[in-house]
Design a protein around this motif. Structure first.
Motif, PDB file in Angstrom:
ATOM      1  N   HIS A   5       1.048  -0.823  -0.609  1.00 27.60           N
ATOM      2  CA  HIS A   5       0.290  -0.062   0.270  1.00 27.60           C
ATOM      3  C   HIS A   5       1.108   1.495   0.116  1.00 27.60           C
ATOM      4  O   HIS A   5       0.468   2.386  -0.012  1.00 27.60           O
ATOM      5  N   ARG A   6       2.276   1.158   0.266  1.00 30.27           N
ATOM      6  CA  ARG A   6       2.840   1.895   0.893  1.00 30.27           C
ATOM      7  C   ARG A   6       3.429   2.924  -0.751  1.00 30.27           C
ATOM      8  O   ARG A   6       3.793   4.065  -0.903  1.00 30.27           O
ATOM      9  N   ALA A   7       3.501   1.896  -1.778  1.00 27.54           N
ATOM     10  CA  ALA A   7       3.443   2.260  -3.515  1.00 27.54           C
ATOM     11  C   ALA A   7       2.908   3.543  -3.364  1.00 27.54           C
ATOM     12  O   ALA A   7       2.804   4.126  -4.766  1.00 27.54           O
ATOM     13  N   LEU A   8       1.319   3.046  -2.967  1.00 21.60           N
ATOM     14  CA  LEU A   8       0.170   4.095  -3.846  1.00 21.60           C
ATOM     15  C   LEU A   8      -0.142   5.559  -2.881  1.00 21.60           C
ATOM     16  O   LEU A   8       0.058   5.914  -3.998  1.00 21.60           O
ATOM     17  N   GLU A   9       0.706   5.072  -1.918  1.00 22.44           N
ATOM     18  CA  GLU A   9       1.210   6.442  -1.534  1.00 22.44           C
ATOM     19  C   GLU A   9       1.985   7.486  -2.202  1.00 22.44           C
ATOM     20  O   GLU A   9       2.054   8.579  -2.647  1.00 22.44           O
ATOM     21  N   GLY A  10       2.895   6.774  -2.490  1.00 24.40           N
ATOM     22  CA  GLY A  10       4.422   7.987  -2.966  1.00 24.40           C
ATOM     23  C   GLY A  10       3.751   7.674  -4.459  1.00 24.40           C
ATOM     24  O   GLY A  10       3.971   8.833  -5.465  1.00 24.40           O
ATOM     25  N   LEU A  11       2.964   6.973  -5.449  1.00 24.04           N
ATOM     26  CA  LEU A  11       2.748   7.253  -6.764  1.00 24.04           C
ATOM     27  C   LEU A  11       1.465   8.522  -6.741  1.00 24.04           C
ATOM     28  O   LEU A  11       1.196   9.357  -7.521  1.00 24.04           O
ATOM     29  N   TRP A  12       1.021   8.170  -5.349  1.00 21.42           N
ATOM     30  CA  TRP A  12      -0.057   9.465  -5.663  1.00 21.42           C
ATOM     31  C   TRP A  12       0.709  10.466  -5.110  1.00 21.42           C
ATOM     32  O   TRP A  12       0.181  12.045  -5.438  1.00 21.42           O
ATOM     33  N   ALA A  13       1.421  10.455  -3.907  1.00 22.12           N
ATOM     34  CA  ALA A  13       1.781  12.357  -3.470  1.00 22.12           C
ATOM     35  C   ALA A  13       2.753  12.605  -4.592  1.00 22.12           C
ATOM     36  O   ALA A  13       3.050  14.026  -5.301  1.00 22.12           O
ATOM     37  N   LEU A  14       3.536  11.992  -5.638  1.00 20.86           N
ATOM     38  CA  LEU A  14       4.709  12.259  -6.527  1.00 20.86           C
ATOM     39  C   LEU A  14       3.762  12.921  -7.819  1.00 20.86           C
ATOM     40  O   LEU A  14       4.147  13.774  -8.441  1.00 20.86           O
ATOM     41  N   SER A  15       3.182  11.657  -8.142  1.00 19.03           N
ATOM     42  CA  SER A  15       1.347  12.391  -9.316  1.00 19.03           C
ATOM     43  C   SER A  15       1.267  14.036  -8.708  1.00 19.03           C
ATOM     44  O   SER A  15       0.928  14.428  -9.516  1.00 19.03           O
ATOM     45  N   ALA A  16       0.990  14.067  -7.353  1.00 15.54           N
ATOM     46  CA  ALA A  16       0.112  15.371  -7.033  1.00 15.54           C
ATOM     47  C   ALA A  16       1.172  16.701  -7.558  1.00 15.54           C
ATOM     48  O   ALA A  16       1.167  17.156  -7.248  1.00 15.54           O
ATOM     49  N   LEU A  17       2.734  15.926  -6.673  1.00 14.29           N
ATOM     50  CA  LEU A  17       3.323  17.056  -7.424  1.00 14.29           C
ATOM     51  C   LEU A  17       3.720  17.276  -8.324  1.00 14.29           C
ATOM     52  O   LEU A  17       3.925  18.837  -8.538  1.00 14.29           O
ATOM     53  N   ALA A  18       3.834  16.391  -8.826  1.00 17.31           N
ATOM     54  CA  ALA A  18       4.083  16.489 -10.469  1.00 17.31           C
ATOM     55  C   ALA A  18       3.018  17.702 -11.817  1.00 17.31           C
ATOM     56  O   ALA A  18       3.303  18.045 -12.064  1.00 17.31           O
ATOM     57  N   VAL A  19       1.582  17.003 -10.608  1.00 17.08           N
ATOM     58  CA  VAL A  19       0.671  17.962 -11.456  1.00 17.08           C
ATOM     59  C   VAL A  19       0.414  19.206 -10.506  1.00 17.08           C
ATOM     60  O   VAL A  19       0.265  20.374 -12.028  1.00 17.08           O
ATOM     61  N   GLY A  20       0.757  20.150  -9.891  1.00 23.68           N
ATOM     62  CA  GLY A  20       0.717  21.453  -9.638  1.00 23.68           C
ATOM     63  C   GLY A  20       1.856  22.080  -9.337  1.00 23.68           C
ATOM     64  O   GLY A  20       1.584  22.784 -10.036  1.00 23.68           O
ATOM     65  N   GLU A  33      11.528   4.102  -1.965  1.00 15.54           N
ATOM     66  CA  GLU A  33      11.729   4.449  -3.042  1.00 15.54           C
ATOM     67  C   GLU A  33      10.666   5.725  -3.332  1.00 15.54           C
ATOM     68  O   GLU A  33      11.559   7.072  -4.067  1.00 15.54           O
ATOM     69  N   LEU A  34       9.638   5.529  -3.834  1.00 12.68           N
ATOM     70  CA  LEU A  34       9.140   6.149  -4.252  1.00 12.68           C
ATOM     71  C   LEU A  34       8.724   7.799  -3.225  1.00 12.68           C
ATOM     72  O   LEU A  34       8.831   8.867  -4.240  1.00 12.68           O
ATOM     73  N   LEU A  35       8.571   7.026  -1.663  1.00 12.73           N
ATOM     74  CA  LEU A  35       8.353   7.920  -0.969  1.00 12.73           C
ATOM     75  C   LEU A  35       9.831   8.998  -0.191  1.00 12.73           C
ATOM     76  O   LEU A  35       9.739  10.059   0.301  1.00 12.73           O
ATOM     77  N   ALA A  36      10.466   8.717  -0.960  1.00 13.33           N
ATOM     78  CA  ALA A  36      11.878   9.208  -0.985  1.00 13.33           C
ATOM     79  C   ALA A  36      12.263  10.192  -1.675  1.00 13.33           C
ATOM     80  O   ALA A  36      12.473  11.314  -1.289  1.00 13.33           O
ATOM     81  N   GLU A  37      11.467   9.635  -2.752  1.00 13.49           N
ATOM     82  CA  GLU A  37      11.535  10.722  -3.927  1.00 13.49           C
ATOM     83  C   GLU A  37      10.140  11.832  -3.696  1.00 13.49           C
ATOM     84  O   GLU A  37      10.445  13.575  -3.759  1.00 13.49           O
ATOM     85  N   VAL A  38       9.682  11.807  -3.289  1.00 15.43           N
ATOM     86  CA  VAL A  38       8.458  12.543  -2.691  1.00 15.43           C
ATOM     87  C   VAL A  38       8.844  13.215  -1.762  1.00 15.43           C
ATOM     88  O   VAL A  38       8.611  14.715  -1.554  1.00 15.43           O
ATOM     89  N   SER A  39       9.875  13.118  -0.325  1.00 14.29           N
ATOM     90  CA  SER A  39      10.681  14.181   0.269  1.00 14.29           C
ATOM     91  C   SER A  39      11.245  14.586  -0.125  1.00 14.29           C
ATOM     92  O   SER A  39      11.139  16.059   0.185  1.00 14.29           O
ATOM     93  N   SER A  40      11.780  14.297  -1.485  1.00  8.00           N
ATOM     94  CA  SER A  40      13.213  14.670  -1.310  1.00  8.00           C
ATOM     95  C   SER A  40      12.410  16.478  -2.618  1.00  8.00           C
ATOM     96  O   SER A  40      12.953  17.534  -3.053  1.00  8.00           O
ATOM     97  N   ARG A  41      11.918  16.166  -3.602  1.00  9.50           N
ATOM     98  CA  ARG A  41      11.219  17.185  -4.084  1.00  9.50           C
ATOM     99  C   ARG A  41      10.533  17.849  -3.189  1.00  9.50           C
ATOM    100  O   ARG A  41      10.097  19.277  -3.302  1.00  9.50           O
ATOM    101  N   ALA A  42       9.584  17.605  -2.168  1.00 10.30           N
ATOM    102  CA  ALA A  42       8.540  18.478  -1.226  1.00 10.30           C
ATOM    103  C   ALA A  42       9.746  19.376  -0.482  1.00 10.30           C
ATOM    104  O   ALA A  42      10.088  20.600  -0.226  1.00 10.30           O
ATOM    105  N   SER A  43      11.016  19.393  -0.363  1.00  8.92           N
ATOM    106  CA  SER A  43      12.648  19.700   0.457  1.00  8.92           C
ATOM    107  C   SER A  43      12.453  20.837  -0.805  1.00  8.92           C
ATOM    108  O   SER A  43      12.558  22.192  -0.110  1.00  8.92           O
ATOM    109  N   GLU A  44      13.332  19.911  -2.255  1.00  5.47           N
ATOM    110  CA  GLU A  44      13.412  20.956  -2.326  1.00  5.47           C
ATOM    111  C   GLU A  44      12.786  21.806  -3.095  1.00  5.47           C
ATOM    112  O   GLU A  44      12.861  23.585  -3.650  1.00  5.47           O
TER     113      GLU A  44
END
Length: 197
Positions: A124-139, A162-173
């Protein structure tokens, strides 16, 4: 964003335009999950609220198919499927009117990957990462880390951490770490609810 929540706006739209499903609307909508993250990622755009509405609509479509709806009060499985398709179409059509084809592609990809994930009963954590990454990309638009993570997800070898780490990295940036954390928690809460039986 105004004090009116994105889900309240979405409910008003469905009440006005969604003839078949409007009678099944609950009296009050649930909580926004990804809307505040989208608004933060799209803060420099004049249509940030519209992007938030688009993603919450697509998320509601996903929840109607695979989780627990935040807008409808019905146990009718056929109506839930119809409403889910309606929400997907509503979000994608509004996004297409904005002329943002990369965002349309991102959400279409997300819908496909989410359905595939459920068919495979993955982490299920993969879905969290996919949705958050996509939200960041759409926005806020695509970035190399997003493209690499989504390519791995399409191949089926993206690790949830890995997906969640990319979310964290992009949010920090982009300076929206708090919004990203809240979105992950909110998504986890709404997506972990099983559909009514």
């Amino acid at each position: 964003m105004s004090e009116t929540t994105t889900l309240s706006r979405l409910r008003e739209l469905v009440a006005a335009e969604g003839e078949a499903i409007a009678p099944a609307l609950s009296a009050t909508p649930g909580e926004d999950a990804l809307g505040p993250l989208i608004a933060a990622a799209a803060a420099t755009r004049p249509d940030a609220r519209e992007y938030a509405l688009v993603v919450e609509s697509v998320l509601e479509g996903y929840l109607l198919h695979f989780g627990h709806t935040r807008l409808l009060d019905t146990a009718d499985d056929d109506l839930r499927l119809l409403a889910g398709d309606y929400m997907y179409a509503l979000g994608l059509s509004r996004l297409a009117r904005l002329g943002d084809l990369p965002a349309v592609r991102a959400l279409a990809d997300l819908i496909t990957l989410s359905a595939r994930h459920h068919a495979a009963s993955g982490d299920h954590r993969a879905l969290e990462g996919l949705w958050a990454l996509s939200a960041l990309a759409v926005g806020g638009g695509s970035w190399p880390g997003y493209e690499a993570a989504m390519a791995k997800a399409r191949r089926g070898d993206a690790e949830p951490a890995e997906l969640l780490a990319e979310v964290s990295s992009r949010a920090s940036e982009t300076g929206i770490e708090l919004e990203a954390q809240h979105a992950l928690i909110a998504f986890r809460l709404v997506a972990s609810s099983a559909p009514p039986t």
